[in-house]
Design a protein around this motif. Structure first.
Motif, PDB file in Angstrom:
ATOM      1  N   SER A 187     -63.625-102.189 -19.057  1.00 14.07           N
ATOM      2  CA  SER A 187     -63.153-103.437 -19.938  1.00 14.07           C
ATOM      3  C   SER A 187     -61.629-104.002 -19.694  1.00 14.07           C
ATOM      4  CB  SER A 187     -63.233-102.901 -21.375  1.00 14.07           C
ATOM      5  OG  SER A 187     -62.577-101.481 -21.755  1.00 14.07           O
ATOM      6  N   ALA A 221     -67.598 -93.413 -21.038  1.00 13.01           N
ATOM      7  CA  ALA A 221     -66.001 -93.484 -21.261  1.00 13.01           C
ATOM      8  C   ALA A 221     -65.432 -92.970 -19.990  1.00 13.01           C
ATOM      9  CB  ALA A 221     -65.563 -92.864 -22.376  1.00 13.01           C
ATOM     10  N   HIS A 222     -64.273 -93.713 -19.857  1.00  9.61           N
ATOM     11  CA  HIS A 222     -63.713 -93.405 -18.371  1.00  9.61           C
ATOM     12  C   HIS A 222     -61.994 -93.000 -18.957  1.00  9.61           C
ATOM     13  CE1 HIS A 222     -66.700 -95.110 -15.741  1.00  9.61           C
ATOM     14  NE2 HIS A 222     -66.671 -96.103 -16.674  1.00  9.61           N
ATOM     15  N   LEU A 266     -64.144 -97.579 -28.920  1.00  5.06           N
ATOM     16  CA  LEU A 266     -65.362 -97.694 -28.170  1.00  5.06           C
ATOM     17  C   LEU A 266     -66.445 -98.605 -28.887  1.00  5.06           C
ATOM     18  CD1 LEU A 266     -65.859 -93.505 -28.212  1.00  5.06           C
ATOM     19  CD2 LEU A 266     -65.660 -95.161 -26.118  1.00  5.06           C
ATOM     20  N   ASN A 293     -63.890 -99.224 -22.990  1.00  5.75           N
ATOM     21  CA  ASN A 293     -64.451 -97.910 -22.229  1.00  5.75           C
ATOM     22  C   ASN A 293     -63.460 -97.290 -21.429  1.00  5.75           C
ATOM     23  OD1 ASN A 293     -64.417 -99.778 -20.002  1.00  5.75           O
ATOM     24  ND2 ASN A 293     -66.234 -99.666 -19.500  1.00  5.75           N
ATOM     25  N   TRP A 294     -62.248 -97.323 -21.630  1.00  2.54           N
ATOM     26  CA  TRP A 294     -61.410 -96.499 -20.773  1.00  2.54           C
ATOM     27  C   TRP A 294     -60.074 -95.995 -21.669  1.00  2.54           C
ATOM     28  CZ3 TRP A 294     -56.824 -98.266 -18.255  1.00  2.54           C
ATOM     29  CH2 TRP A 294     -56.688 -99.550 -18.190  1.00  2.54           C
TER      30      TRP A 294
END
Length: 312
Positions: A3, A75-76, A39, A44-45
């Motif tokens: 993202s 997720a990163h 989230l 996403n990170w």
């Protein structure tokens, strides 16, 4: 894969260490709520670091992601090795501690936090490459590297069949020095992502201190000493805040969201940003910045105004 906004997790340091004392201590429930909100909104990170509370931020992030269950799937995580007073050999010796603190969440991006160590960038990148080849990290980045050091790092990684993927630097509408130092230009040339930290200039771009200068009295930590929060500093940046507020009305947003929107769109796909959040509603505020896109004329106008207001 990522993202445009990630969540900066410095504030999860639990008040540990000199770096961790910059933020108030957050409880586990608050951290979990912030991560869940992020989230749910499409972030996403998450960016953390060894030096953030000596690993406490990493632990808190891992716990929050685990508590989020299926919502955290995919997720990163980006974290950083602290190089001060160390050699490149420390990268391999300490990776196990990073994995332990992160409770075996994969390290998608491992970054050298500062350009200062007892070893060269080339030596550091060789050690990073070993970790990639061993499957212990996925990608290699740096932080606070100059244009020349970026080139050195990328060249060293190329020799190992890899590429430098990111440089995390301070960048905002009020601090555009990377545009003049060659860092942004070099990043575009090499295909390196810029990860912008302090994207709201420690809250200054929210406009709340301009509306109510009395709020400055409540500031704690290093921000209190910044000239930007003095009356003359607030006066100097008022024209930019005024235009951000006008655009915020147009896009049903806030000045902070308009400032973040400029950051992630003014340079194509090169720039990502990692605003922090110490409360769930701060995370919601960040998310809204990804829900609209200002016009090219508006992006240029903000850039022009900020030239007269930001750091030289």
């Amino acid at each position: 894969m990522l993202s445009p906004l990630g969540l900066g997790c410095w504030q999860f340091s639990k008040g540990r260490g000199l770096v961790g004392k910059f933020w108030p201590v957050l409880g586990d429930d608050a951290i979990t709520a912030i991560v869940r909100t992020s989230l749910a909104g499409g972030i996403n990170w998450f960016d953390t670091a060894e030096v953030y509370g000596g690993g406490r931020s990493e632990e808190a992030l891992a716990d929050a992601l685990n508590a989020a269950g299926d919502a955290a799937r995919g997720a990163h995580i980006a974290t950083k090795w602290w190089p001060i007073m160390r050699t490149a050999g420390s990268i391999g010796r300490t990776i196990g501690e990073r994995q332990r603190r992160l409770k075996d969440w994969p390290i998608d991006l491992y970054q050298v936090h500062q350009p200062f160590s007892f070893s060269s960038a080339t030596a550091e990148m060789k050690e990073m490459a070993k970790l990639v080849k061993d499957g212990r990290i996925r990608h290699v980045g740096v932080s606070n590297f100059s244009a020349a050091k970026m080139r050195e790092a990328d060249q060293a990684l190329r020799a190992q069949g890899l590429r430098l993927v990111s440089n995390q630097v301070k960048y905002s509408l009020l601090d555009r020095r990377i545009e003049r130092s060659g860092i942004l230009e070099t990043a575009k040339e090499l295909g390196v992502a810029i990860i912008a930290y302090s994207p709201l200039e420690q809250g200054l771009l929210s406009g709340k201190f301009h509306k109510n200068p009395e709020l400055v009295r409540g500031i704690t930590g290093p921000r209190k000493l910044s000239a930007s929060f003095k009356p003359a500093g607030l006066q100097r940046t008022q024209p930019l805040i005024d235009r951000l507020e006008e655009l915020a009305v147009k896009y049903d947003a806030s000045p902070s969201q308009a400032a973040l929107n400029w950051l992630i769109h003014a340079n194509g796909d090169t720039v990502f940003a990692i605003p922090g959040a110490s409360k769930p509603h701060h995370a919601e505020e960040n998310i809204r910045a990804m829900r609209f896109r200002m016009s090219q004329d508006e992006l240029r106008e903000l850039a022009d105004i900020s030239e007269f207001c930001g750091k030289r």
